[in-house]
Design a protein around this motif. Sequence first.
Motif, mmCIF file in Angstrom:
data_model
loop_
_atom_site.group_PDB
_atom_site.id
_atom_site.type_symbol
_atom_site.label_atom_id
_atom_site.label_comp_id
_atom_site.label_asym_id
_atom_site.label_seq_id
_atom_site.Cartn_x
_atom_site.Cartn_y
_atom_site.Cartn_z
ATOM 1 N N VAL A 128 41.668 -54.642 -31.328
ATOM 2 C CA VAL A 128 43.010 -54.659 -31.635
ATOM 3 C C VAL A 128 43.428 -56.332 -31.269
ATOM 4 O O VAL A 128 43.407 -56.783 -30.258
ATOM 5 C CB VAL A 128 43.650 -53.733 -30.759
ATOM 6 N N VAL A 129 44.398 -56.891 -32.048
ATOM 7 C CA VAL A 129 44.601 -58.257 -32.136
ATOM 8 C C VAL A 129 46.197 -58.554 -31.704
ATOM 9 O O VAL A 129 46.843 -57.829 -32.467
ATOM 10 C CB VAL A 129 44.376 -58.937 -33.248
ATOM 11 N N ASN A 130 46.289 -59.256 -30.938
ATOM 12 C CA ASN A 130 47.864 -59.501 -30.768
ATOM 13 C C ASN A 130 47.985 -60.742 -31.517
ATOM 14 O O ASN A 130 47.640 -61.981 -31.062
ATOM 15 C CB ASN A 130 48.135 -60.040 -29.198
ATOM 16 N N GLU A 131 48.965 -60.645 -32.449
ATOM 17 C CA GLU A 131 49.176 -61.597 -33.458
ATOM 18 C C GLU A 131 49.748 -63.016 -32.984
ATOM 19 O O GLU A 131 49.527 -64.019 -33.442
ATOM 20 C CB GLU A 131 50.076 -60.921 -34.683
ATOM 21 N N THR A 132 50.700 -62.498 -32.073
ATOM 22 C CA THR A 132 51.142 -64.065 -31.487
ATOM 23 C C THR A 132 50.305 -64.616 -30.717
ATOM 24 O O THR A 132 50.185 -65.916 -30.783
ATOM 25 C CB THR A 132 52.297 -63.449 -30.532
ATOM 26 N N ALA A 133 49.445 -64.156 -29.856
ATOM 27 C CA ALA A 133 48.475 -64.526 -28.997
ATOM 28 C C ALA A 133 47.322 -65.537 -29.876
ATOM 29 O O ALA A 133 46.915 -66.364 -29.675
ATOM 30 C CB ALA A 133 47.802 -63.730 -28.136
ATOM 31 N N GLU A 134 47.099 -64.615 -31.020
ATOM 32 C CA GLU A 134 45.930 -65.320 -32.065
ATOM 33 C C GLU A 134 46.689 -66.230 -32.600
ATOM 34 O O GLU A 134 45.816 -67.479 -32.879
ATOM 35 C CB GLU A 134 45.637 -64.268 -33.009
ATOM 36 N N ALA A 135 47.949 -66.456 -32.971
ATOM 37 C CA ALA A 135 48.405 -67.524 -33.664
ATOM 38 C C ALA A 135 48.446 -68.747 -32.766
ATOM 39 O O ALA A 135 48.315 -69.783 -32.928
ATOM 40 C CB ALA A 135 49.865 -67.129 -34.185
ATOM 41 N N GLU A 136 48.563 -68.644 -31.432
ATOM 42 C CA GLU A 136 48.638 -69.590 -30.363
ATOM 43 C C GLU A 136 47.392 -70.163 -30.312
ATOM 44 O O GLU A 136 47.311 -71.170 -30.064
ATOM 45 C CB GLU A 136 49.179 -69.016 -29.107
ATOM 46 N N ARG A 137 46.532 -69.386 -30.092
ATOM 47 C CA ARG A 137 44.921 -69.849 -30.141
ATOM 48 C C ARG A 137 44.561 -70.502 -31.244
ATOM 49 O O ARG A 137 44.042 -71.745 -31.095
ATOM 50 C CB ARG A 137 43.860 -68.598 -30.056
ATOM 51 N N LYS A 138 44.857 -70.173 -32.539
ATOM 52 C CA LYS A 138 44.540 -71.115 -33.734
ATOM 53 C C LYS A 138 45.276 -72.483 -33.581
ATOM 54 O O LYS A 138 44.639 -73.298 -34.140
ATOM 55 C CB LYS A 138 44.742 -70.301 -34.986
ATOM 56 N N GLU A 139 46.686 -72.280 -33.270
ATOM 57 C CA GLU A 139 47.207 -73.550 -33.105
ATOM 58 C C GLU A 139 46.721 -74.504 -32.127
ATOM 59 O O GLU A 139 46.363 -75.894 -32.462
ATOM 60 C CB GLU A 139 48.744 -73.207 -32.572
ATOM 61 N N ARG A 140 46.095 -73.963 -31.049
ATOM 62 C CA ARG A 140 45.439 -74.868 -30.156
ATOM 63 C C ARG A 140 44.154 -75.642 -30.753
ATOM 64 O O ARG A 140 43.930 -76.673 -30.369
ATOM 65 C CB ARG A 140 45.109 -74.009 -28.818
ATOM 66 N N VAL A 141 43.496 -74.659 -31.128
ATOM 67 C CA VAL A 141 42.381 -75.223 -31.969
ATOM 68 C C VAL A 141 42.647 -76.172 -32.818
ATOM 69 O O VAL A 141 41.915 -77.440 -33.058
ATOM 70 C CB VAL A 141 41.390 -74.229 -32.891
ATOM 71 N N ASP A 142 43.647 -76.235 -33.573
ATOM 72 C CA ASP A 142 44.017 -77.268 -34.515
ATOM 73 C C ASP A 142 44.484 -78.190 -34.003
ATOM 74 O O ASP A 142 44.317 -79.567 -34.447
ATOM 75 C CB ASP A 142 45.272 -76.610 -35.727
ATOM 76 N N VAL A 143 45.360 -78.142 -33.101
ATOM 77 C CA VAL A 143 45.615 -79.416 -32.151
ATOM 78 C C VAL A 143 44.675 -80.309 -31.645
ATOM 79 O O VAL A 143 44.725 -81.382 -31.532
ATOM 80 C CB VAL A 143 46.884 -79.054 -31.003
ATOM 81 N N ARG A 144 43.560 -79.376 -31.117
ATOM 82 C CA ARG A 144 42.445 -80.261 -30.347
ATOM 83 C C ARG A 144 41.779 -81.190 -31.901
ATOM 84 O O ARG A 144 41.373 -82.094 -31.444
ATOM 85 C CB ARG A 144 41.363 -79.239 -29.925
ATOM 86 N N LYS A 145 41.349 -80.413 -33.006
ATOM 87 C CA LYS A 145 40.968 -81.056 -33.987
ATOM 88 C C LYS A 145 41.666 -82.368 -34.224
ATOM 89 O O LYS A 145 41.089 -83.540 -34.697
ATOM 90 C CB LYS A 145 40.997 -80.158 -35.254
ATOM 91 N N TRP A 146 43.019 -82.292 -34.425
ATOM 92 C CA TRP A 146 43.916 -83.424 -34.426
ATOM 93 C C TRP A 146 43.657 -84.563 -33.456
ATOM 94 O O TRP A 146 43.606 -85.682 -33.866
ATOM 95 C CB TRP A 146 45.292 -83.133 -34.557
ATOM 96 N N PHE A 147 43.876 -84.285 -32.372
ATOM 97 C CA PHE A 147 43.542 -85.077 -31.312
ATOM 98 C C PHE A 147 42.207 -85.670 -31.561
ATOM 99 O O PHE A 147 41.935 -87.202 -31.115
ATOM 100 C CB PHE A 147 43.533 -84.292 -29.860
#
Length: 513
Positions: free
Chosen positions: A388-407
Amino acid sequence: MMNKDTEIDMKEVELNELDPEKQPMTGDVQATGGEKNGSVKLKVPEDEVTFTGLSKEELMKVAGTPGWVRTRWVLLVLFWLGWVGMLAGAIVIIVQAPRCKPIPEMNWWNEGPLYQVSDLEAFSEGMAGVEEKLDAINQLKVKGLVLGPLHTVQADQPSTLNLEEIDPTQGREAELVAVLEKAHKKGISVVLDLTPNYPGAAPWFSPSDVDSVMEKVQAAATRWLRLGVDGIKISDLTVASSSVDWSKLQAAVQGNRTEDTKKRALMGVVESISAAEVSQLINTTGVDLLLSDLLSSKNGGVERIKAMDTLISQQRSLGWGLGAAQQDQLSKWATTPGLIRLYQLLLLTMPGTPVFTYGDEIGLHARQGSESPKMLWDIEQEPAEGAVVNETAEAERKERVDVRKWFRSLSELRVKERSLLHGDYYHLYSSPSSLSFLRVWDQSERYITAVNWGSAPETLTLKLAPTEGVELPETAKVKLSTDADLAAESTVSLEKITLGAGQAILLQFPYTG
């Protein structure tokens, strides 16, 4: 007799059938001379003719003839003319080729970003965890790790100050040694924060305590540097440098420098002072690196550009951060994912050393009050299949991954591109909510940073003051962008650039001799 002749004829027929090579090639026609078609006669000569060449005496006779003498002189003259021509051509190419600009003196704190970890428990559950996380830190192209303060002290109680002992809640000395050894193997230097009264109201207790506390700081600096630490950091440099023993701390950190030894850095922090005062402190205190809060205290593009203009000549002694002077996370000041990316781009392309606090690479949310946010290390772990996936938490996780790639993409550019690493700086545009500048180094790729942190789109008109050897082309390629209307690898006109609200872009164009 007839029977015998018949047997002989029959045997001859059988032999001819078994040997096809002896069969006539044209039916029953007999070859001239009684030979069967397909038969070839070879005549082998009895005596083989060999070429022995000229004898020595014959060769000397020929070599001495006028024709050969003239030929040799012609060949010799042609050889030397060709050699002299190639030499002259090489000299012309060297003279006409543009000379490379000498690279300025670079120290380890100029070669990449610094990464601050003020609370080891929140970062990695203590000093032992720091060693385990060095691989992840190294992926960010970090060149310096700033730890602490780690020493024991009670807030506003100078009598409890012990700068030579690590607070047990932060770790043990043996664990610090392990961190130093592994960090050095990875090319990461380690700085120890010795700000005395870090949990209290004033970093140096009271004005009357400064001199006595400075003696303790100098003694502690000597001890930790002998252990293998690469630098010392202190806060409120304005107060610290007023001590009569300031020169002793300088000598402890910066003394005995030679070309063969790695330099130890003396790093200071200041807040709430102007760019002109920052420049003066760099000159009068002799610190190797000074971190200020100019970006967070000056939130207008015009003011920020003026600060960079004032400090450009001292860029190798200057540290930039947004909240880093207070050891706050970037997210405290950049409150949206877009702004976090914007300030990452700005800090990693400005002239000077970018300084970040742990978690800035993923946009870690700062907490209210003095409590440090807990670092998140499992952002790459995707939800299990069927869970079971919390959509808000999963969106935040993906956003952190993308921010780290940008950095990481920005940090990799920062450490390998000479224009960004130690290049010259020229301002191009500024307004209350945006700015743009150019970074150039000799015969290297050139970069333009343009950011708009305002709440509305803005059109930037880039203008470069007349500068010898530097000019803007008509167009440039988008290297990195947060603006969907300005995609990476696209080409844009430099006459006017329209950036959306909270957007940032990094442009690139080649050197043309």
